[in-house]
Design a protein around this motif. Structure first.
Motif, PDB file in Angstrom:
ATOM      1  N   SER A 400       0.840  -1.203   0.000  1.00 38.03           N
ATOM      2  CA  SER A 400       0.000   0.000   0.000  1.00 38.03           C
ATOM      3  C   SER A 400       0.877   1.256   0.000  1.00 38.03           C
ATOM      4  CB  SER A 400      -0.924  -0.003   1.204  1.00 38.03           C
ATOM      5  OG  SER A 400      -0.192  -0.055   2.421  1.00 38.03           O
ATOM      6  N   LYS A 401       2.001   1.201   0.705  1.00 38.83           N
ATOM      7  CA  LYS A 401       2.906   2.356   0.760  1.00 38.83           C
ATOM      8  C   LYS A 401       3.499   2.638  -0.614  1.00 38.83           C
ATOM      9  CE  LYS A 401       7.012   4.149   3.138  1.00 38.83           C
ATOM     10  NZ  LYS A 401       7.688   4.538   1.884  1.00 38.83           N
ATOM     11  N   ASP A 402       3.973   1.586  -1.289  1.00 40.60           N
ATOM     12  CA  ASP A 402       4.566   1.784  -2.618  1.00 40.60           C
ATOM     13  C   ASP A 402       3.511   2.243  -3.627  1.00 40.60           C
ATOM     14  OD1 ASP A 402       7.040   1.056  -1.680  1.00 40.60           O
ATOM     15  OD2 ASP A 402       6.920  -1.018  -2.408  1.00 40.60           O
ATOM     16  N   ALA A 403       2.318   1.662  -3.543  1.00 41.73           N
ATOM     17  CA  ALA A 403       1.250   2.056  -4.468  1.00 41.73           C
ATOM     18  C   ALA A 403       0.873   3.515  -4.252  1.00 41.73           C
ATOM     19  CB  ALA A 403       0.033   1.164  -4.266  1.00 41.73           C
ATOM     20  N   ALA A 404       0.765   3.931  -2.983  1.00 44.91           N
ATOM     21  CA  ALA A 404       0.424   5.321  -2.681  1.00 44.91           C
ATOM     22  C   ALA A 404       1.500   6.269  -3.196  1.00 44.91           C
ATOM     23  CB  ALA A 404       0.243   5.498  -1.179  1.00 44.91           C
ATOM     24  N   THR A 405       2.749   5.882  -3.020  1.00 45.55           N
ATOM     25  CA  THR A 405       3.865   6.705  -3.500  1.00 45.55           C
ATOM     26  C   THR A 405       3.803   6.872  -5.010  1.00 45.55           C
ATOM     27  OG1 THR A 405       5.299   5.974  -1.687  1.00 45.55           O
ATOM     28  CG2 THR A 405       6.381   6.897  -3.628  1.00 45.55           C
ATOM     29  N   GLU A 406       3.560   5.760  -5.707  1.00 50.29           N
ATOM     30  CA  GLU A 406       3.510   5.792  -7.169  1.00 50.29           C
ATOM     31  C   GLU A 406       2.298   6.597  -7.659  1.00 50.29           C
ATOM     32  OE1 GLU A 406       5.643   4.684  -9.422  1.00 50.29           O
ATOM     33  OE2 GLU A 406       7.020   3.982  -7.872  1.00 50.29           O
ATOM     34  N   ILE A 407       1.172   6.429  -6.999  1.00 48.72           N
ATOM     35  CA  ILE A 407      -0.041   7.149  -7.411  1.00 48.72           C
ATOM     36  C   ILE A 407       0.165   8.653  -7.267  1.00 48.72           C
ATOM     37  CG2 ILE A 407      -2.444   7.635  -6.777  1.00 48.72           C
ATOM     38  CD1 ILE A 407      -2.708   4.633  -6.094  1.00 48.72           C
ATOM     39  N   ILE A 408       0.652   9.082  -6.117  1.00 47.99           N
ATOM     40  CA  ILE A 408       0.819  10.523  -5.867  1.00 47.99           C
ATOM     41  C   ILE A 408       1.859  11.126  -6.803  1.00 47.99           C
ATOM     42  CG2 ILE A 408       1.612  12.220  -4.179  1.00 47.99           C
ATOM     43  CD1 ILE A 408       0.304  10.470  -2.015  1.00 47.99           C
ATOM     44  N   ALA A 409       2.991  10.458  -6.944  1.00 48.92           N
ATOM     45  CA  ALA A 409       4.039  10.976  -7.830  1.00 48.92           C
ATOM     46  C   ALA A 409       3.556  10.999  -9.281  1.00 48.92           C
ATOM     47  CB  ALA A 409       5.300  10.127  -7.697  1.00 48.92           C
ATOM     48  N   GLY A 410       2.858   9.941  -9.683  1.00 52.85           N
ATOM     49  CA  GLY A 410       2.393   9.849 -11.063  1.00 52.85           C
ATOM     50  C   GLY A 410       1.341  10.893 -11.396  1.00 52.85           C
ATOM     51  N   ILE A 411       0.407  11.126 -10.471  1.00 50.18           N
ATOM     52  CA  ILE A 411      -0.628  12.112 -10.717  1.00 50.18           C
ATOM     53  C   ILE A 411      -0.023  13.511 -10.757  1.00 50.18           C
ATOM     54  CG2 ILE A 411      -2.655  13.252  -9.713  1.00 50.18           C
ATOM     55  CD1 ILE A 411      -3.600  10.533  -8.752  1.00 50.18           C
ATOM     56  N   ASN A 412       0.849  13.813  -9.795  1.00 49.78           N
ATOM     57  CA  ASN A 412       1.479  15.146  -9.771  1.00 49.78           C
ATOM     58  C   ASN A 412       2.273  15.410 -11.055  1.00 49.78           C
ATOM     59  OD1 ASN A 412       0.383  15.714  -7.281  1.00 49.78           O
ATOM     60  ND2 ASN A 412       2.223  15.167  -6.122  1.00 49.78           N
ATOM     61  N   GLN A 413       2.931  14.378 -11.539  1.00 49.52           N
ATOM     62  CA  GLN A 413       3.690  14.520 -12.777  1.00 49.52           C
ATOM     63  C   GLN A 413       2.758  14.708 -13.973  1.00 49.52           C
ATOM     64  OE1 GLN A 413       6.957  14.778 -13.422  1.00 49.52           O
ATOM     65  NE2 GLN A 413       6.517  14.952 -15.618  1.00 49.52           N
ATOM     66  N   ALA A 414       1.671  13.950 -13.978  1.00 52.26           N
ATOM     67  CA  ALA A 414       0.721  14.024 -15.095  1.00 52.26           C
ATOM     68  C   ALA A 414       0.050  15.393 -15.175  1.00 52.26           C
ATOM     69  CB  ALA A 414      -0.338  12.946 -14.942  1.00 52.26           C
ATOM     70  N   LEU A 415      -0.120  16.033 -14.028  1.00 54.99           N
ATOM     71  CA  LEU A 415      -0.834  17.310 -13.997  1.00 54.99           C
ATOM     72  C   LEU A 415       0.108  18.517 -14.027  1.00 54.99           C
ATOM     73  CD1 LEU A 415      -3.710  16.534 -11.460  1.00 54.99           C
ATOM     74  CD2 LEU A 415      -3.732  16.418 -13.956  1.00 54.99           C
ATOM     75  N   THR A 416       1.390  18.284 -14.169  1.00 54.98           N
ATOM     76  CA  THR A 416       2.344  19.385 -14.247  1.00 54.98           C
ATOM     77  C   THR A 416       1.999  20.302 -15.420  1.00 54.98           C
ATOM     78  OG1 THR A 416       4.123  18.051 -13.305  1.00 54.98           O
ATOM     79  CG2 THR A 416       4.770  20.032 -14.521  1.00 54.98           C
ATOM     80  N   GLY A 417       1.846  21.560 -15.123  1.00 54.82           N
ATOM     81  CA  GLY A 417       1.568  22.551 -16.159  1.00 54.82           C
ATOM     82  C   GLY A 417       0.097  22.729 -16.469  1.00 54.82           C
ATOM     83  N   ILE A 418      -0.766  21.910 -15.850  1.00 53.27           N
ATOM     84  CA  ILE A 418      -2.213  22.058 -16.115  1.00 53.27           C
ATOM     85  C   ILE A 418      -2.814  23.087 -15.175  1.00 53.27           C
ATOM     86  CG2 ILE A 418      -4.431  20.874 -15.933  1.00 53.27           C
ATOM     87  CD1 ILE A 418      -3.150  18.401 -17.026  1.00 53.27           C
TER      88      ILE A 418
END
Length: 418
Positions: A400-418
């Motif tokens: 759950s810790k690794d999944a949460a880390t990946e989800i948060i990092a991935g979403i923040n990266q995906a929304l960069t500049g939006i």
């Protein structure tokens, strides 16, 4: 001479009534009942204002791509039905569609709540008006719960406690609830929002508002529901073919006795249930010390006007007619859900065109409190990142810790500049 005068007077009157007539277009997606009703309502509104309105309708599949292509080529319809999550894609700075605040002398904006108008606004510009409001509601098969001798749960703890009792009474194939894929994601979002008082995405920063620990706890809660036999696991659901709920025989038989669905889908999921079963919408399940009810409430769709329309005022007349003219409202009915316009809701309620149970589900959506939901929650990049890692966690491939880390990092990266 008298005849000439009368002819001239008639011509002048006709000219006055058609001086502002326009050839307009309106595009939307939907089912046959929506297509028929909308075309009939457009004829009424067109006649009232002397406009000719050409309908352009499709199914939902491919409609986003069609609108994107038209917007890029400036060939979009004057009036468009727009999906709420499309706002960040098509009008990042609020200039992708006309600002409907400029036509408040034509469109009666007082018929909508401030939250409705805010949900269709981008950087202070009203880019779309909510046609209807939808939200996630808990619905339980009262018949199955009654057979098991269990009251319908009011809290998450009561839901968990129902699992062993239901299985002991009715059999191991019975589950008090369901949740996989989208349903599971929104369930995790709901519980984490209740616990933190924050939506998944902070609208001020367009970044994930939760800490890794907070999200990890939400994921662990999903695992608890699986481990306790409250819901079938993601793997079990996938093995069964990921069958939609309304096509699932376990749901039809009452073996799955609860769900968290859009209020507008009540009829869709209630219809296939076997005779004698009763599906009831109830208040959101809560946790002790919840900071908010956490309701996931949003416009089901918006009506927008093209920034390139040659007659935006004419389009505004038609828009207001569809929303607030009693004749048009009666024709449109509830083909787009329970309307957000107060006038339309009052009209359809008095006419008996909205089923009582549909109004009850709508009430369950509108009453609870919420910090507000960002349309970015449903951005394709956001849902892909969340679901990919959530599924890996559900299959035991990530903690759950690794999944949460990946989800948060991935979403923040995906929304960069939006």
């Amino acid at each position: 001479m008298r005849t000439m005068f009368m002819t001239a007077a008639l011509f002048a009157a006709t000219s006055l009534s058609t001086a502002f007539a326009s050839d307009l277009r309106m595009s939307w997606w939907g089912s046959d009942d929506r297509h028929v009703a909308t075309q009939q309502a457009l004829k009424v509104c067109g006649t009232k204002f002397g406009h000719t309105i050409a309908p352009e309708f499709t199914g939902f599949q491919g409609h986003q791509e069609k609108i994107a292509t038209q917007l890029a080529g400036r060939t979009e319809a004057d009036i468009m039905q727009v999906n709420w999550p499309w706002l960040p894609l098509f009008t990042k700075n609020g200039d992708g569609f006309a600002d409907l605040n400029q036509y408040k002398d034509i469109i009666d904006l007082t018929q909508w709540s401030k939250s409705d108008l805010d949900s269709g606004s981008v950087k202070g510009k009203l880019n779309g008006i909510s046609v209807s409001t939808t939200g996630r509601v808990f619905m339980f098969n009262k018949t199955t719960y009654d057979k098991a001798g269990i009251p319908i749960p009011k809290t998450w703890e009561e839901l968990i406690a129902a699992a062993p009792k239901m299985k002991d009474k009715l059999g191991k194939e019975y589950f008090p609830f369901e949740g996989a894929a989208l349903d599971a994601r929104l369930m995790v979002i709901l519980r984490t929002t209740q616990k933190t008082g924050k939506d998944l995405i902070d609208p001020a920063t367009n970044k994930v508002a939760w800490s890794e620990a907070e999200l990890a706890e939400g994921l662990e809660f999903y695992k608890t529901l699986v481990d306790k036999g409250v819901i079938e696991s993601w793997k079990q659901v996938a093995a069964g073919g990921n069958t939609p709920l309304h096509e699932n025989q376990k749901w039809a038989k009452g073996q799955i006795a609860g769900t968290y669905q859009w209020d507008s889908t009540y009829g869709k999921i209630a219809t296939p249930m076997e005779k004698g079963q009763e599906l009831v919408p109830v208040k959101l399940l809560t946790i002790e010390g919840a900071k908010t009810d956490g309701v996931y409430r949003k416009p089901s769709m918006l009506f927008s006007i093209s920034r390139n329309s040659k007659d935006p005022k004419g389009a505004a007349q038609v828009l207001n007619c569809l929303f607030n003219d009693p004749e048009a409202v009666k024709i449109m009915g509830a083909t787009r859900g329970v309307p957000s316009s107060k006038m339309a809701l009052d009209t359809l309620t008095k006419e008996g065109k909205i089923k009582p149970v549909q109004l009850e589900a709508y009430k369950r959506v509108m009453e609870p409190t919420s910090p507000g939901v960002s349309p970015l929650n449903e951005h394709p990049r956001v849902t892909e990142v969340f679901d990919t890692n959530f599924e890996a966690f559900a299959y035991g491939q990530q903690s759950s810790k690794d999944a949460a880390t990946e989800i948060i990092a991935g979403i923040n990266q995906a929304l960069t500049g939006i």
